[in-house]
Design a protein around this motif. Structure first.
Motif, mmCIF file in Angstrom:
data_model
loop_
_atom_site.group_PDB
_atom_site.id
_atom_site.type_symbol
_atom_site.label_atom_id
_atom_site.label_comp_id
_atom_site.label_asym_id
_atom_site.label_seq_id
_atom_site.Cartn_x
_atom_site.Cartn_y
_atom_site.Cartn_z
ATOM 1 N N CYS A 181 0.843 -1.190 0.000
ATOM 2 C CA CYS A 181 0.000 0.000 0.000
ATOM 3 C C CYS A 181 0.876 1.237 0.000
ATOM 4 O O CYS A 181 1.840 1.330 0.764
ATOM 5 C CB CYS A 181 -0.918 0.020 1.223
ATOM 6 N N LEU A 188 -13.458 -3.263 -0.873
ATOM 7 C CA LEU A 188 -12.271 -3.686 -0.114
ATOM 8 C C LEU A 188 -12.292 -5.195 0.131
ATOM 9 O O LEU A 188 -11.240 -5.846 0.116
ATOM 10 C CB LEU A 188 -12.171 -2.926 1.214
ATOM 11 N N ARG A 195 -9.408 -7.713 -0.762
ATOM 12 C CA ARG A 195 -8.826 -8.560 0.279
ATOM 13 C C ARG A 195 -8.762 -10.028 -0.185
ATOM 14 O O ARG A 195 -7.757 -10.707 -0.015
ATOM 15 C CB ARG A 195 -9.686 -8.434 1.542
ATOM 16 N N GLU A 232 -7.276 4.197 2.943
ATOM 17 C CA GLU A 232 -7.972 3.295 3.871
ATOM 18 C C GLU A 232 -6.951 2.630 4.786
ATOM 19 O O GLU A 232 -6.378 1.595 4.468
ATOM 20 C CB GLU A 232 -8.748 2.228 3.083
ATOM 21 N N PHE A 251 -7.638 -1.010 5.919
ATOM 22 C CA PHE A 251 -7.293 -1.968 4.865
ATOM 23 C C PHE A 251 -5.770 -2.155 4.814
ATOM 24 O O PHE A 251 -5.275 -3.278 4.785
ATOM 25 C CB PHE A 251 -7.819 -1.464 3.517
ATOM 26 N N VAL A 256 -4.345 -5.801 5.365
ATOM 27 C CA VAL A 256 -4.102 -6.557 4.132
ATOM 28 C C VAL A 256 -2.675 -6.379 3.602
ATOM 29 O O VAL A 256 -2.102 -7.315 3.037
ATOM 30 C CB VAL A 256 -5.130 -6.177 3.036
#
Ligand SMILES: Nc1ncnc2c1ncn2[C@@H]1O[C@H](COP(=O)(O)OP(=O)(O)OP(=O)(O)O)[C@@H](O)[C@H]1O
Ligand SMILES: [Mg+2]
Length: 264
Positions: free
Chosen positions: A35, A180, A184, A199, A202, A206
């Protein structure tokens, strides 16, 4: 360690005199979920767009698997097929049904026959939980459903890597969860993913790794617990405090003098 699926070496990008990416080095392993977070204008979208050559880097090199995208002789269309991209805006064809949105690129770009394209479309609609919308038109779907169709459309091309640029930031809050959840599951299935997102829940749950960008450089990276839970750099702390509590950040920016006056 598995081989890197994406490798970015000393990537630079300028728009005219605006030096947006200032030397990015990043490797993403096969099956890894990274991310990318950071303030507006820090270069997150530009980085993603350089990874599939929607933008041409000014300097540095980008590899997908063993193929160098920045090699002038590369077959860029062939490499791009290996990379799926999902944007904030879903970019579905409004005049085509959901199934047609999924079959058209397979037939045009991959030259799949009608039956194969239809089968792959059905498989991927099931994957995002939208089999019952196969014949619907995009305008009859919620934003979250449209984004799941856009994800299915990208998956139907059989990519090795998926890039997501703020896939939920145009959605009403109650629609974010379904998108999401699809992402995921994709991560759990072992897809290599690079996700620009705000997010944080998340990212924490994740992502294998979180990368914080500011001013066109990677300021810090590490496990989500490390970067989000225990940031080392002041710029990261400041960004996260604003994100997690925008009201606090406003108060923080007022000088003590102003705060005093407001109270008086
Ligand atoms: N096509 C373009 N032409 C000129 N400048 C651009 C272009 N794309 C991006 N920029 C500039 O590059 C900088 C970084 O933009 P970018 O969209 O990568 O930031 P970002 O981190 O994705 O921000 P946001 O969180 O707002 O999406 C900005 O100053 C932007 O104005
Ligand atoms: Mg952006």
């Amino acid at each position: 360690m598995t081989r890197p699926e994406i490798r970015v070496e000393d990537l630079h990008k300028s728009f005219g005199g605006n030096h947006v990416l200032r030397g990015i080095d990043l490797e993403i392993a096969q099956g890894e979920v990274v991310c990318v977070i950071g303030p507006s204008g820090s270069g997150k979208s530009t980085l993603l767009r350089c990874v599939n050559l929607l933008e041409e880097p000014t300097g540095g090199r980008v590899f997908v698997g063993d193929t160098e995208l920045t090699d002038p002789d590369v077959d860029i269309d062939a490499v791009r097929r290996r990379i799926g991209m999902v944007f904030q805006q879903f970019n579905l064809f409004p005049h085509l049904s959901v199934t047609e949105n999924l079959t058209l690129p397979q037939r045009r770009v991959l030259r799949r026959d009608r039956a194969t394209a239809a089968r792959v479309a059905a498989e991927n609609l099931a994957r995002v939980g939208l089999s019952e919308k196969a014949d619907a038109f995009p305008s009859s779907l919620s934003g979250g459903q449209q984004q799941r169709v856009a994800i299915a459309r990208a998956l139907a091309m059989g990519p090795e890597v998926m890039l997501f640029d703020e896939p939920t930031s145009a959605l009403d809050p109650e629609l974010v969860g379904d998108v999401l959840a699809v992402m995921r599951r994709l991560a759990e299935d072992g897809m290599t993913m690079m996700v620009v997102t705000h997010e944080m829940t998340f990212a924490r749950e994740v992502a294998d790794r979180v990368v914080f960008m500011d001013g066109g450089v990677i300021v810090e990276e590490g496990s989500p617990d490390r970067v989000i839970g225990d940031p080392r750099h002041e710029r990261t702390r400041h960004f996260l405090s604003r994100l997690l509590d925008p009201a606090m950040a406003e108060v923080e920016e007022e000088t003590p003098d102003q705060v005093g006056k407001a109270e008086a």
